[in-house]
Design a protein around this motif. Structure first.
Motif, PDB file in Angstrom:
ATOM      1  N   SER A 175      16.969  -7.035 -17.211  1.00  7.33           N
ATOM      2  CA  SER A 175      16.779  -5.889 -18.097  1.00  7.33           C
ATOM      3  C   SER A 175      16.273  -6.352 -19.457  1.00  7.33           C
ATOM      4  CB  SER A 175      18.089  -5.112 -18.260  1.00  7.33           C
ATOM      5  OG  SER A 175      19.097  -5.949 -18.797  1.00  7.33           O
ATOM      6  N   GLN A 176      15.524  -5.464 -20.098  1.00  6.11           N
ATOM      7  CA  GLN A 176      14.963  -5.763 -21.413  1.00  6.11           C
ATOM      8  C   GLN A 176      15.199  -4.574 -22.327  1.00  6.11           C
ATOM      9  OE1 GLN A 176      10.946  -7.551 -19.430  1.00  6.11           O
ATOM     10  NE2 GLN A 176      10.837  -7.219 -21.637  1.00  6.11           N
ATOM     11  N   THR A 177      15.436  -4.862 -23.584  1.00  9.97           N
ATOM     12  CA  THR A 177      15.532  -3.809 -24.590  1.00  9.97           C
ATOM     13  C   THR A 177      14.860  -4.274 -25.868  1.00  9.97           C
ATOM     14  OG1 THR A 177      17.713  -4.659 -25.235  1.00  9.97           O
ATOM     15  CG2 THR A 177      17.670  -2.785 -23.725  1.00  9.97           C
ATOM     16  N   PRO A 178      14.153  -3.380 -26.562  1.00  6.98           N
ATOM     17  CA  PRO A 178      13.867  -2.003 -26.137  1.00  6.98           C
ATOM     18  C   PRO A 178      12.723  -1.954 -25.144  1.00  6.98           C
ATOM     19  CG  PRO A 178      12.804  -2.443 -28.204  1.00  6.98           C
ATOM     20  CD  PRO A 178      13.560  -3.705 -27.860  1.00  6.98           C
ATOM     21  N   LYS A 179      12.451  -0.796 -24.607  1.00  5.93           N
ATOM     22  CA  LYS A 179      11.314  -0.626 -23.715  1.00  5.93           C
ATOM     23  C   LYS A 179      10.029  -0.456 -24.516  1.00  5.93           C
ATOM     24  CE  LYS A 179       9.922   1.796 -19.556  1.00  5.93           C
ATOM     25  NZ  LYS A 179      10.263   2.813 -18.546  1.00  5.93           N
ATOM     26  N   TYR A 180      10.148   0.217 -25.643  1.00  5.79           N
ATOM     27  CA  TYR A 180       9.011   0.408 -26.541  1.00  5.79           C
ATOM     28  C   TYR A 180       9.435   0.009 -27.951  1.00  5.79           C
ATOM     29  CZ  TYR A 180       7.338   3.394 -22.746  1.00  5.79           C
ATOM     30  OH  TYR A 180       6.953   3.874 -21.528  1.00  5.79           O
ATOM     31  N   LEU A 181       8.497  -0.600 -28.668  1.00  7.57           N
ATOM     32  CA  LEU A 181       8.784  -1.035 -30.027  1.00  7.57           C
ATOM     33  C   LEU A 181       7.524  -0.860 -30.853  1.00  7.57           C
ATOM     34  CD1 LEU A 181      10.712  -2.350 -32.053  1.00  7.57           C
ATOM     35  CD2 LEU A 181      10.087  -4.577 -31.097  1.00  7.57           C
ATOM     36  N   VAL A 182       7.597  -0.008 -31.857  1.00  4.06           N
ATOM     37  CA  VAL A 182       6.471   0.218 -32.761  1.00  4.06           C
ATOM     38  C   VAL A 182       6.916  -0.231 -34.140  1.00  4.06           C
ATOM     39  CG1 VAL A 182       4.860   1.878 -33.732  1.00  4.06           C
ATOM     40  CG2 VAL A 182       5.706   2.195 -31.388  1.00  4.06           C
ATOM     41  N   THR A 183       6.117  -1.080 -34.768  1.00  2.00           N
ATOM     42  CA  THR A 183       6.525  -1.639 -36.044  1.00  2.00           C
ATOM     43  C   THR A 183       5.296  -1.964 -36.876  1.00  2.00           C
ATOM     44  OG1 THR A 183       7.926  -3.322 -37.086  1.00  2.00           O
ATOM     45  CG2 THR A 183       6.561  -4.018 -35.218  1.00  2.00           C
ATOM     46  N   GLN A 184       5.502  -2.262 -38.123  1.00  2.00           N
ATOM     47  CA  GLN A 184       4.386  -2.548 -39.018  1.00  2.00           C
ATOM     48  C   GLN A 184       4.164  -4.037 -39.168  1.00  2.00           C
ATOM     49  OE1 GLN A 184       5.488  -0.374 -42.620  1.00  2.00           O
ATOM     50  NE2 GLN A 184       4.148   1.319 -42.019  1.00  2.00           N
ATOM     51  N   MET A 185       2.965  -4.363 -39.521  1.00  2.00           N
ATOM     52  CA  MET A 185       2.612  -5.763 -39.788  1.00  2.00           C
ATOM     53  C   MET A 185       3.566  -6.363 -40.804  1.00  2.00           C
ATOM     54  SD  MET A 185      -1.536  -5.636 -40.104  1.00  2.00           S
ATOM     55  CE  MET A 185      -1.529  -7.195 -40.957  1.00  2.00           C
ATOM     56  N   GLY A 186       3.908  -7.614 -40.590  1.00  2.00           N
ATOM     57  CA  GLY A 186       4.761  -8.316 -41.527  1.00  2.00           C
ATOM     58  C   GLY A 186       6.249  -8.233 -41.221  1.00  2.00           C
ATOM     59  N   ASN A 187       6.625  -7.268 -40.386  1.00  4.35           N
ATOM     60  CA  ASN A 187       8.042  -7.134 -40.041  1.00  4.35           C
ATOM     61  C   ASN A 187       8.501  -8.228 -39.081  1.00  4.35           C
ATOM     62  OD1 ASN A 187       8.316  -4.891 -41.630  1.00  4.35           O
ATOM     63  ND2 ASN A 187       8.250  -3.414 -39.957  1.00  4.35           N
ATOM     64  N   ASP A 188       9.819  -8.376 -38.987  1.00  5.23           N
ATOM     65  CA  ASP A 188      10.442  -9.276 -38.015  1.00  5.23           C
ATOM     66  C   ASP A 188      11.169  -8.417 -36.982  1.00  5.23           C
ATOM     67  OD1 ASP A 188      11.647 -11.482 -40.671  1.00  5.23           O
ATOM     68  OD2 ASP A 188       9.648 -11.220 -39.817  1.00  5.23           O
ATOM     69  N   LYS A 189      10.994  -8.760 -35.708  1.00  2.00           N
ATOM     70  CA  LYS A 189      11.627  -7.980 -34.650  1.00  2.00           C
ATOM     71  C   LYS A 189      12.117  -8.895 -33.539  1.00  2.00           C
ATOM     72  CE  LYS A 189      11.108  -3.806 -36.214  1.00  2.00           C
ATOM     73  NZ  LYS A 189      12.286  -2.996 -36.583  1.00  2.00           N
ATOM     74  N   SER A 190      13.062  -8.360 -32.760  1.00  4.03           N
ATOM     75  CA  SER A 190      13.582  -9.097 -31.611  1.00  4.03           C
ATOM     76  C   SER A 190      13.522  -8.233 -30.360  1.00  4.03           C
ATOM     77  CB  SER A 190      15.030  -9.522 -31.845  1.00  4.03           C
ATOM     78  OG  SER A 190      15.117 -10.494 -32.853  1.00  4.03           O
ATOM     79  N   ILE A 191      13.295  -8.891 -29.236  1.00  2.92           N
ATOM     80  CA  ILE A 191      13.356  -8.255 -27.928  1.00  2.92           C
ATOM     81  C   ILE A 191      14.430  -8.990 -27.134  1.00  2.92           C
ATOM     82  CG2 ILE A 191      12.090  -7.603 -25.853  1.00  2.92           C
ATOM     83  CD1 ILE A 191       9.495  -8.027 -27.449  1.00  2.92           C
ATOM     84  N   LYS A 192      15.287  -8.213 -26.470  1.00  2.20           N
ATOM     85  CA  LYS A 192      16.391  -8.830 -25.744  1.00  2.20           C
ATOM     86  C   LYS A 192      16.144  -8.804 -24.242  1.00  2.20           C
ATOM     87  CE  LYS A 192      19.873  -7.784 -29.228  1.00  2.20           C
ATOM     88  NZ  LYS A 192      21.196  -7.194 -29.514  1.00  2.20           N
ATOM     89  N   CYS A 193      16.629  -9.836 -23.578  1.00  8.01           N
ATOM     90  CA  CYS A 193      16.523  -9.919 -22.122  1.00  8.01           C
ATOM     91  C   CYS A 193      17.844 -10.412 -21.557  1.00  8.01           C
ATOM     92  CB  CYS A 193      15.401 -10.858 -21.716  1.00  8.01           C
ATOM     93  SG  CYS A 193      15.271 -11.080 -19.917  1.00  8.01           S
ATOM     94  N   GLU A 194      18.267  -9.760 -20.480  1.00  7.66           N
ATOM     95  CA  GLU A 194      19.495 -10.162 -19.800  1.00  7.66           C
ATOM     96  C   GLU A 194      19.265 -10.159 -18.301  1.00  7.66           C
ATOM     97  OE1 GLU A 194      22.812  -7.577 -20.516  1.00  7.66           O
ATOM     98  OE2 GLU A 194      24.165  -8.734 -19.231  1.00  7.66           O
ATOM     99  N   GLN A 195      19.789 -11.156 -17.621  1.00  8.85           N
ATOM    100  CA  GLN A 195      19.728 -11.165 -16.160  1.00  8.85           C
ATOM    101  C   GLN A 195      21.140 -11.335 -15.595  1.00  8.85           C
ATOM    102  OE1 GLN A 195      20.273 -14.100 -14.136  1.00  8.85           O
ATOM    103  NE2 GLN A 195      20.215 -15.712 -15.700  1.00  8.85           N
ATOM    104  N   ASN A 196      21.418 -10.584 -14.535  1.00  9.02           N
ATOM    105  CA  ASN A 196      22.743 -10.637 -13.915  1.00  9.02           C
ATOM    106  C   ASN A 196      22.689 -11.287 -12.535  1.00  9.02           C
ATOM    107  OD1 ASN A 196      21.589  -8.682 -12.340  1.00  9.02           O
ATOM    108  ND2 ASN A 196      22.941  -7.024 -12.982  1.00  9.02           N
ATOM    109  N   LEU A 197      21.686 -12.140 -12.339  1.00  9.47           N
ATOM    110  CA  LEU A 197      21.484 -12.783 -11.041  1.00  9.47           C
ATOM    111  C   LEU A 197      22.113 -14.172 -10.975  1.00  9.47           C
ATOM    112  CD1 LEU A 197      17.761 -11.742 -10.735  1.00  9.47           C
ATOM    113  CD2 LEU A 197      19.645 -10.831  -9.376  1.00  9.47           C
ATOM    114  N   GLY A 198      22.653 -14.647 -12.080  1.00 15.59           N
ATOM    115  CA  GLY A 198      23.205 -15.998 -12.099  1.00 15.59           C
ATOM    116  C   GLY A 198      22.144 -17.085 -12.109  1.00 15.59           C
ATOM    117  N   HIS A 199      20.912 -16.719 -12.444  1.00 14.63           N
ATOM    118  CA  HIS A 199      19.821 -17.695 -12.458  1.00 14.63           C
ATOM    119  C   HIS A 199      19.958 -18.671 -13.612  1.00 14.63           C
ATOM    120  CE1 HIS A 199      16.926 -14.947  -9.974  1.00 14.63           C
ATOM    121  NE2 HIS A 199      17.891 -15.487  -9.261  1.00 14.63           N
TER     122      HIS A 199
END
Lengths: 112, 110
Positions: free
Chosen positions: A5-29
């Motif tokens: 899974s990933q969050t967020p699905k959509y991200l709109v932001t302005q130039m110069g900003n700092d942002k993060s995208i999260k990812c989680e897996q529950n498969l034990g990989h």
């Protein structure tokens, strides 16, 4: 149950900003990846993490930094966003000895 | 690095028609996956097929590893088959990243 899974699905932001995208897996990989899909739909690896160690960095600008708090998570942090960072970012995971990779739903990042 | 070429780049089909998509790769691989990216952007794994033949409903795939190509067959196409089909390969066995082809954009019209 969502495997990757990933969050967020959509991200709109302005130039110069700092942002993060999260990812989680529950498969034990034990290995997780970030791929970038550009406007021409071309998919290319950005990072892969194995047991919390970065093992590949494909000439990605150092404004991009993957952070893995534990084996189930690989977050992507982006500093000083630029217009060219607009893309869809996919997280994936795999397990040693099983080869096949499982992909998340993607995060569409738009930088204005 | 390994090169992956897909053909055709674009394909338009009438609903009900059959099609074959091709993926050529430049070196031996340990992993080959076919994906369908639907119009909403989701990447759906169709097949994990480093060699041999697999079938799943109207879709089937064949990989001839010794000749370095894979084929994806779509029979009795439906409008929901529209999207981009990607072939991706991994050369090594140790959890290395996939290398993607540029995809085949399929449009199925009613």
């Amino acid at each position: 149950d969502t495997a990757v899974s990933q969050t967020p699905k959509y991200l709109v932001t302005q130039m110069g900003n700092d942002k993060s995208i999260k990812c989680e897996q529950n498969l034990g990989h034990d290995t997780m990846y970030w791929y970038k899909q550009d406007s021409k739909k071309f998919l290319k690896i950005m990072f892969s993490y194995n047991n919390k160690e970065l093992i590949i960095n494909e000439t990605v600008p150092n404004r991009f930094s993957p952070k893995s708090p534990d084996k189930a998570h690989l977050n992507l942090h982006i500093n000083s966003l630029e217009l060219g960072d607009s893309a869809v970012y996919f997280c994936a995971s795999s397990q040693a000895g099983q080869v096949r990779q499982y992909f998340g739903p993607g995060t569409r990042l738009t930088v204005t | 690095g390994i090169q992956v070429e897909q053909s055709p780049p674009d394909l338009i089909l009438q609903e009900g028609a059959n099609s074959t998509l091709r993926c050529n790769f430049s070196d031996s691989v340990n992993n080959l996956q076919w994906f369908h990216q639907n119009p909403w952007g989701q990447l759906i794994n169709l097949f994990y097929i480093p060699s041999g033949t697999k079938q799943n409903g109207r879709l089937s795939a064949t990989t001839v590893a010794t000749e370095r190509y894979s084929l994806l067959y779509i029979s009795s196409s439906q409008t929901t088959d529209s999207g981009v089909y990607f072939c991706a390969v991994e050369r090594y066995s140790g959890n290395t990243p996939l290398v993607f082809g540029k995809g085949t954009r399929l449009s199925v019209i009613a």
